[in-house]
Motif scaffolding. Structure first.
Motif: not given
Length: 557
Positions: A281-286
Motif C-alpha cells: 500500500l505505502v509503496e504504491g501510494c508513494i
C-alpha cells in the motif's frame, strides 16, 4: 523541549509566559511567537500520548500516561489558556497589530474567552474518561471466522465477496459482536449527553449543539444552514443514491437489496484482488502521489523512514483512522486499520491530504494559525483522494480493477453524503433533546437513517441492528458534531477536482495556496483561494451531482 509530565516545570513555564511584561506592539508580537513555540512543544508531546494510546489500548503504561495527560496536564493547560487569552485580549497594544493579518487570531481568542468556564474542566475530564472506555470497547471487538480471530475491520473484506452467503454470514457475525456491547455503549452515551449538556449550560448556552458551534468557531454558517443542507441532500442526493442501489440490486440479481449486499459484487464478476499488505500500500501510494507532485510522494517516503505510520488492523487498537501532526518533529503520523481492501487506499490518500496540509502550513509562525478549521482540513484530505484517483492503477494495474475502484469511489461519494447528513441530523436531535432515553435515541436514529442513508436497502427484518448502527461511528462519541464538515469539504473537493480536470497546473497551485493559509483567513476566503466556492446550496449540490454522474459514466464506458 519542556517535559510536560513534570507538572511543576510546566506550570512555571506557563506562568513565566503569563508574567512577561508587554510595553509596546513589538513586545506583543514577540510574546505571541514565544507562546507559539511553547504550544508547539506541548502539542508534540500530547499528540504522542494520544497516538500511543490509540495504537495500544491494552498497554497499561501507555494508558496511564495518556490518562495522566487528560487528568492533570490538560486541565492545567485549559486554566492557563484562559489566562493567556485574557492577557492578550486586555492588552492595549493589540489595536496596533496589523488588523488584516491578526483579524482571525483576535476573533478566535475572544471567542475562547466567551465560552470558557472553569466548572467545565472537571466535566471535560470525565468526558474524556468515557471516550476512553468507548475506544477500549471498540478496540477489543473480535470475531472468530473459520477458526481465526479477526478484527471487525478485517471482516470488511468478506462483505465484498461475490458469494452472498459469505457476505450474509460475515455481516451477521459483525452485528452480533457489536450487539453484545449495546447496553454498555448506550450507558456511555447517556452519561456523555448529560455531561455535555451541563458544559453548555455552564457556558451560557441553551444546548450543547449551540455551544459546539461556538467552540468549533463556525463563524460562516449556522445550525439552520445545516438543517437546510440536510433537506437539500434528501431531495437531490438520495435519489441518485437510490439509482445506484437499484442498479446494484439488478446486477446482483436479488429480489431485495439486503444490508450485506451494499458492497457485494455479482457471482460472474472477478472480485478485487486484496492488497497484499501495508508495505505494498505505502509503496504504491508513494508512486501515485509522485504523479501529482513529487514532494507529496517524498513526504510519505520520509514518514515511512521515520516510523510515522501505524497502518495494520490488530487487536487492542482503536478503530478508524487519523493524521496527527507533530509540530516540533515537523512530520505527521498516520494511524489507520488496513485490512487489504480498497478502502485502505482511499484512507491512505485521505490522510496524506492532511499530511500535505500540515507540511504546507508549518512555516506559519503563529501556532494558532496552524490549527485549521475542519472544513478546510477535510478539503485538503478529500481533494487528495480525487487528485490521485487517475493514478490508482499503481495499486490496481488490471484494467477492469482500475475501472472498478474509481467507479466505486465515485459511487461511495454519492452514498457518503446522505450518511454525513444522517450523522449530523441525529446529533442535532440528540443535543437539542438531552433528556431523551436510549430507546428513544436509537429509534430516532432509525427514523433519520431510513429517510437519508438507508433509504433503499431492506432493513425490515433487522430493525434493532439499524437502530444501533450509529454506535460504530467513532465521531459521535469522540468528537461530537465533527461530521458535517466532511460533506461541506466533499463539495469543495469535487469543485477542486472539476478544476483539476480542466487545468491541473492552476488547480494544484490554487489548492496549495489555500492550504498555506491555515486558519489565517475566514473559510470563504480559503475556499476562494482554492479557486472554488464555500457553498452547499441546492444549486451547487445539483451541479456537482450531475458532474459526478458524468464522471461515473465516463469511467464505466
Amino acid at each position: 523541549m519542556i517535559d510536560v509530565q513534570d507538572l511543576k516545570l510546566l506550570e512555571n513555564e506557563l506562568q513565566q509566559l503569563l508574567d512577561i511584561p508587554i510595553k509596546n506592539v513589538k513586545d506583543l508580537e514577540e510574546w505571541i511567537l514565544k507562546e507559539s513555540q511553547l504550544l508547539k512543544e506541548i502539542k508534540e508531546q500530547m499528540a504522542k500520548f494520544y497516538i500511543d494510546f490509540n495504537c495500544y489500548n491494552n498497554d497499561h503504561k501507555i494508558k496511564e500516561k495518556y490518562e495522566f495527560s487528560q487528568e492533570f496536564i490538560t486541565p492545567m493547560l485549559k486554566q492557563f489558556k484562559s489566562k493567556l487569552d485574557l492577557k492578550f485580549y486586555n492588552n492595549p497594544y493589540k489595536t496596533e497589530l496589523d488588523q488584516q493579518y491578526y483579524r482571525q487570531y483576535i476573533l478566535s481568542r475572544s471567542n475562547s474567552i466567551e465560552i470558557f468556564n472553569e466548572k467545565n474542566i472537571s466535566l471535560e475530564i470525565n468526558e474524556e474518561m468515557l471516550i476512553n472506555q468507548y475506544s477500549t470497547i471498540m478496540g477489543e471487538m473480535m470475531v472468530n471466522w473459520e477458526g481465526e480471530e479477526k478484527t471487525l475491520q478485517q471482516m470488511s473484506l468478506f462483505l465484498m465477496d461475490s458469494n452472498r452467503n459469505t457476505r450474509e454470514k460475515a455481516w451477521k457475525l459483525i452485528q452480533e459482536r457489536r450487539m453484545h456491547a449495546n447496553k454498555e455503549l448506550d450507558n456511555i452515551m447517556d452519561q456523555l449527553i448529560q455531561i455535555r449538556h451541563q458544559i453548555a449550560v455552564n457556558s451560557g448556552f441553551n444546548n450543547y449543539r449551540d455551544y459546539m458551534f461556538k467552540k468549533y468557531e463556525r463563524f460562516d454558517y449556522t445550525p439552520d444552514d445545516c438543517k437546510t443542507f440536510h433537506r437539500a441532500v434528501e431531495r437531490i442526493v438520495v435519489p441518485y443514491k437510490d439509482v445506484l442501489e437499484k442498479r446494484l440490486k439488478e446486477k446482483l440479481e436479488v429480489e431485495q437489496l439486503m444490508p450485506w449486499d451494499s458492497q457485494g459484487i455479482p457471482q460472474c464478476d472477478k472480485p478485487l484482488q486484496p492488497l497484499k499488505d501495508s508495505q505494498v500500500l505505502v509503496e504504491g501510494c508513494i508512486k501515485l502521489l509522485n504523479q501529482v507532485d513529487s514532494k507529496y510522494g517524498d513526504l510519505l517516503s520520509q514518514m515511512q523512514r521515520d516510523g510515522m505510520l501505524d497502518l495494520d488492523s490488530r487487536r487492542a487498537k482503536s478503530p478508524g483512522g487519523f493524521c496527527s501532526y507533530l509540530p516540533i518533529t515537523g512530520l505527521s503520523f498516520i494511524f489507520m486499520n488496513f485490512a487489504g481492501t480498497y478502502e485502505g487506499l482511499t484512507t491512505m490518500v485521505h490522510e496524506m491530504g492532511h499530511a500535505v496540509h500540515n507540511m504546507m502550513k508549518k512555516s506559519i509562525p503563529i501556532y494558532n494559525y496552524q490549527n485549521t478549521p475542519m472544513e478546510s482540513a477535510e478539503l485538503a484530505s478529500m481533494s487528495m483522494e480525487l487528485l490521485t484517483i487517475d493514478n490508482w492503477n499503481y495499486l490496481y494495474p488490471d484494467e477492469l480493477e482500475f475501472k472498478k475502484v474509481r467507479g466505486d469511489h465515485i459511487e461511495d461519494i454519492i452514498k457518503f453524503i446522505p450518511w454525513a447528513m444522517t450523522v449530523d441530523k441525529f446529533q442535532h436531535w440528540m443535543y437539542e433533546n438531552p433528556d431523551h432515553t436510549a430507546e428513544e435515541r436509537n429509534k430516532k436514529f432509525k427514523e433519520i437513517a431510513l429517510s437519508l442513508s438507508h433509504h433503499y436497502e431492506d432493513w425490515s427484518q433487522y430493525q434493532v441492528e439499524l437502530e444501533n448502527r450509529w454506535k460504530a461511528q467513532i465521531h459521535i462519541y469522540e468528537v461530537p458534531f465533527y461530521y458535517i464538515e466532511y460533506a461541506i469539504a466533499q463539495l469543495g473537493a469535487l469543485q477542486v477536482w472539476k478544476e483539476y480536470k480542466k487545468n491541473p497546473g492552476i488547480a494544484l497551485e490554487n489548492y496549495e495556496k489555500a492550504l498555506k493559509l491555515g486558519s489565517s483567513k475566514p473559510l470563504p476566503q480559503v475556499y476562494e483561494a482554492a479557486g472554488i466556492k464555500f457553498d452547499f446550496t441546492e444549486e451547487t449540490i445539483k451541479e456537482l451531482m450531475e458532474f459526478l454522474s458524468q464522471q461515473l459514466e465516463n469511467i464505466q464506458q
